[in-house]
Design a protein around this motif. Structure first.
Motif, mmCIF file in Angstrom:
data_model
loop_
_atom_site.group_PDB
_atom_site.id
_atom_site.type_symbol
_atom_site.label_atom_id
_atom_site.label_comp_id
_atom_site.label_asym_id
_atom_site.label_seq_id
_atom_site.Cartn_x
_atom_site.Cartn_y
_atom_site.Cartn_z
ATOM 1 N N ILE B 36 -14.137 -18.279 -8.066
ATOM 2 C CA ILE B 36 -14.587 -19.615 -7.694
ATOM 3 C C ILE B 36 -14.154 -20.626 -8.744
ATOM 4 O O ILE B 36 -13.838 -20.257 -9.880
ATOM 5 C CB ILE B 36 -16.117 -19.679 -7.559
ATOM 6 C CG1 ILE B 36 -16.760 -19.069 -8.797
ATOM 7 C CG2 ILE B 36 -16.568 -18.983 -6.284
ATOM 8 C CD1 ILE B 36 -18.240 -19.317 -8.873
ATOM 9 N N TRP B 37 -14.136 -21.872 -8.370
ATOM 10 C CA TRP B 37 -13.847 -22.954 -9.315
ATOM 11 C C TRP B 37 -14.375 -24.242 -8.721
ATOM 12 O O TRP B 37 -14.849 -24.266 -7.583
ATOM 13 C CB TRP B 37 -12.347 -23.050 -9.598
ATOM 14 C CG TRP B 37 -11.530 -23.374 -8.405
ATOM 15 C CD1 TRP B 37 -11.215 -24.622 -7.933
ATOM 16 C CD2 TRP B 37 -10.909 -22.437 -7.514
ATOM 17 N NE1 TRP B 37 -10.449 -24.505 -6.804
ATOM 18 C CE2 TRP B 37 -10.249 -23.198 -6.521
ATOM 19 C CE3 TRP B 37 -10.857 -21.047 -7.454
ATOM 20 C CZ2 TRP B 37 -9.541 -22.593 -5.476
ATOM 21 C CZ3 TRP B 37 -10.152 -20.455 -6.419
ATOM 22 C CH2 TRP B 37 -9.502 -21.212 -5.452
ATOM 23 N N ILE B 38 -14.294 -25.298 -9.486
ATOM 24 C CA ILE B 38 -14.748 -26.597 -9.005
ATOM 25 C C ILE B 38 -13.594 -27.574 -9.076
ATOM 26 O O ILE B 38 -12.945 -27.704 -10.112
ATOM 27 C CB ILE B 38 -15.937 -27.107 -9.848
ATOM 28 C CG1 ILE B 38 -17.133 -26.161 -9.656
ATOM 29 C CG2 ILE B 38 -16.309 -28.529 -9.454
ATOM 30 C CD1 ILE B 38 -18.276 -26.423 -10.608
ATOM 31 N N ASP B 39 -13.314 -28.214 -7.954
ATOM 32 C CA ASP B 39 -12.253 -29.214 -7.915
ATOM 33 C C ASP B 39 -12.834 -30.599 -8.068
ATOM 34 O O ASP B 39 -13.921 -30.893 -7.572
ATOM 35 C CB ASP B 39 -11.516 -29.132 -6.567
ATOM 36 C CG ASP B 39 -10.508 -27.999 -6.539
ATOM 37 O OD1 ASP B 39 -10.004 -27.639 -7.623
ATOM 38 O OD2 ASP B 39 -10.221 -27.479 -5.454
ATOM 39 N N GLY B 40 -12.093 -31.442 -8.763
ATOM 40 C CA GLY B 40 -12.442 -32.855 -8.850
ATOM 41 C C GLY B 40 -11.471 -33.660 -8.015
ATOM 42 O O GLY B 40 -10.703 -33.104 -7.244
ATOM 43 N N PHE B 45 -10.903 -28.751 -11.787
ATOM 44 C CA PHE B 45 -11.804 -29.346 -12.772
ATOM 45 C C PHE B 45 -12.416 -28.276 -13.682
ATOM 46 O O PHE B 45 -12.292 -28.348 -14.889
ATOM 47 C CB PHE B 45 -12.899 -30.141 -12.062
ATOM 48 C CG PHE B 45 -13.971 -30.630 -12.979
ATOM 49 C CD1 PHE B 45 -13.677 -31.521 -13.992
ATOM 50 C CD2 PHE B 45 -15.278 -30.184 -12.830
ATOM 51 C CE1 PHE B 45 -14.673 -31.960 -14.866
ATOM 52 C CE2 PHE B 45 -16.277 -30.625 -13.694
ATOM 53 C CZ PHE B 45 -15.972 -31.517 -14.709
ATOM 54 N N LEU B 46 -13.062 -27.300 -13.094
ATOM 55 C CA LEU B 46 -13.714 -26.252 -13.883
ATOM 56 C C LEU B 46 -13.456 -24.879 -13.279
ATOM 57 O O LEU B 46 -13.488 -24.723 -12.065
ATOM 58 C CB LEU B 46 -15.223 -26.474 -13.909
ATOM 59 C CG LEU B 46 -15.886 -27.016 -15.166
ATOM 60 C CD1 LEU B 46 -17.389 -26.832 -15.059
ATOM 61 C CD2 LEU B 46 -15.355 -26.370 -16.421
ATOM 62 N N THR B 88 -14.398 -37.017 -15.242
ATOM 63 C CA THR B 88 -15.839 -37.276 -15.331
ATOM 64 C C THR B 88 -16.091 -38.678 -15.858
ATOM 65 O O THR B 88 -15.261 -39.259 -16.565
ATOM 66 C CB THR B 88 -16.523 -36.278 -16.279
ATOM 67 O OG1 THR B 88 -15.731 -36.158 -17.465
ATOM 68 C CG2 THR B 88 -16.664 -34.927 -15.619
ATOM 69 N N ALA B 114 -22.053 -28.821 -18.120
ATOM 70 C CA ALA B 114 -21.010 -28.319 -17.230
ATOM 71 C C ALA B 114 -20.899 -26.798 -17.332
ATOM 72 O O ALA B 114 -20.765 -26.094 -16.328
ATOM 73 C CB ALA B 114 -19.675 -28.971 -17.557
ATOM 74 N N ALA B 117 -23.822 -25.273 -15.509
ATOM 75 C CA ALA B 117 -23.699 -25.445 -14.062
ATOM 76 C C ALA B 117 -22.748 -24.403 -13.486
ATOM 77 O O ALA B 117 -23.039 -23.753 -12.471
ATOM 78 C CB ALA B 117 -23.205 -26.849 -13.743
ATOM 79 N N SER B 120 -24.253 -20.798 -13.558
ATOM 80 C CA SER B 120 -25.259 -20.482 -12.546
ATOM 81 C C SER B 120 -24.590 -20.377 -11.176
ATOM 82 O O SER B 120 -24.974 -19.545 -10.343
ATOM 83 C CB SER B 120 -26.371 -21.530 -12.558
ATOM 84 O OG SER B 120 -26.146 -22.530 -11.607
ATOM 85 N N PHE B 121 -23.588 -21.190 -10.960
ATOM 86 C CA PHE B 121 -22.780 -21.091 -9.740
ATOM 87 C C PHE B 121 -22.179 -19.697 -9.633
ATOM 88 O O PHE B 121 -22.280 -19.018 -8.596
ATOM 89 C CB PHE B 121 -21.695 -22.170 -9.789
ATOM 90 C CG PHE B 121 -20.743 -22.200 -8.629
ATOM 91 C CD1 PHE B 121 -21.098 -21.710 -7.377
ATOM 92 C CD2 PHE B 121 -19.477 -22.750 -8.787
ATOM 93 C CE1 PHE B 121 -20.198 -21.761 -6.310
ATOM 94 C CE2 PHE B 121 -18.581 -22.791 -7.729
ATOM 95 C CZ PHE B 121 -18.948 -22.288 -6.490
ATOM 96 N N ALA B 124 -24.712 -16.830 -8.875
ATOM 97 C CA ALA B 124 -25.035 -16.781 -7.454
ATOM 98 C C ALA B 124 -23.886 -16.150 -6.672
ATOM 99 O O ALA B 124 -24.096 -15.365 -5.739
ATOM 100 C CB ALA B 124 -25.322 -18.186 -6.937
ATOM 101 N N PHE B 125 -22.679 -16.484 -7.062
ATOM 102 C CA PHE B 125 -21.502 -15.950 -6.375
ATOM 103 C C PHE B 125 -21.416 -14.441 -6.529
ATOM 104 O O PHE B 125 -21.138 -13.722 -5.565
ATOM 105 C CB PHE B 125 -20.245 -16.628 -6.917
ATOM 106 C CG PHE B 125 -18.967 -16.118 -6.322
ATOM 107 C CD1 PHE B 125 -18.777 -16.107 -4.948
ATOM 108 C CD2 PHE B 125 -17.946 -15.660 -7.139
ATOM 109 C CE1 PHE B 125 -17.597 -15.634 -4.396
ATOM 110 C CE2 PHE B 125 -16.759 -15.181 -6.589
ATOM 111 C CZ PHE B 125 -16.587 -15.170 -5.219
#
Lengths: 138, 138
Positions: B36-40, B45-46, B88, B114, B117, B120-121, B124-125
């Motif tokens: 998983i990752w986070i896109d901006g 992004f992360l 950000t 960050a 966050a 914890s993401f 859960a994954f």
DNA sequence: TTTCATTATGCTTTTTTTTGAATAACGGCA
DNA sequence: TGCCGTTATTCAAAAAAAAGCATAATGAAA
């Protein structure tokens, strides 16, 4: 901060251009994203590309045509099928070399079930991602 | 990479080698896996690498040392930090060039948040993946 | 003012990944 | 038997990604 669109945000850009929508987009700066796959004993077993490949094989009856249809090299498509078949009790794909038209290949029942299993896995995953996207702010 | 191959399938091979474990592995032939990752707005992004980088920066106070500690090129580490800070409101990392020791860098509160966050993401994954691994059979 | 280790950045080289070309083998069917 | 388009496989080429190199700029402290 600039507001250029990234590649995978095409869906957003294609959405209806009403004011409400734009307001929403403006406040949502981050999106939870990811990829899933299934590993077998020997490594990768099923993923997005492989499932699409299985579907195309089922539709077209040929590895080569399936590969061509999704712009994947035959080399890789054949490798994928081999890896998948090697890791299951019953093969997902039956290949017949030679014969009428040079040969045919078709999915087995196990192959069809594999497609469905991965799709339902992915549906759950997308829901998981959406639920997490809600609470992202940095 | 087109279909998400596992870069880190070392987990199984690295696990404790007792008989009970092997018995389990033998009957469990498939494992749900993923990243998983986070896109901006401007793209990535992360992700796993970036979070580890942030942690090392927090620990060592230097991008260069952090990069070295995790065997990443400084070039890439610096690029990651730049991309994160650009997306950000408040930067995750504060860089000071020059001065005592050539410069220092430190995480902001936003940077620390960050990290948490994403962790914890990911927790859960991993739970999501484990729950799915249970029901895999082909 | 000199020193120092770092940030900052472009450019080259290396490594990794993917693709493509080339070729053998196959076997129903006309 | 010869034909055909496929499966099967190797190996070189190309493309993409990552690493490495070189070097300027910085500014607090000695």
């Amino acid at each position: 901060m600039k507001h250029g669109l990234s590649k995978d945000e095409a869906t957003m850009a294609d959405s209806p251009k009403n004011l409400y929508f734009y307001t929403m987009v403006k406040t949502k700066n981050f999106k939870a994203n990811g990829r899933i796959w299934i590993d077998g004993k020997e490594g990768a077993f099923l993923g997005y590309g492989r499932v699409e490949l299985l579907e195309k094989i089922h539709e077209l009856g040929s590895i080569r045509q399936a590969a061509q249809a999704m712009k994947m090299s035959y080399r890789q498509a054949w490798e994928f099928v081999k890896q998948m078949n090697e890791q299951t009790e019953d093969p997902l794909v039956l290949m017949n070399v030679g014969g009428k038209g040079g040969g045919q290949t078709q999915l087995t029942e196990a192959g069809l079930r594999a497609i469905e299993a991965f799709k339902s896995f992915n549906t759950a995953f997308q829901k998981f991602l959406d639920s997490y996207s809600e609470q992202l702010h940095f």
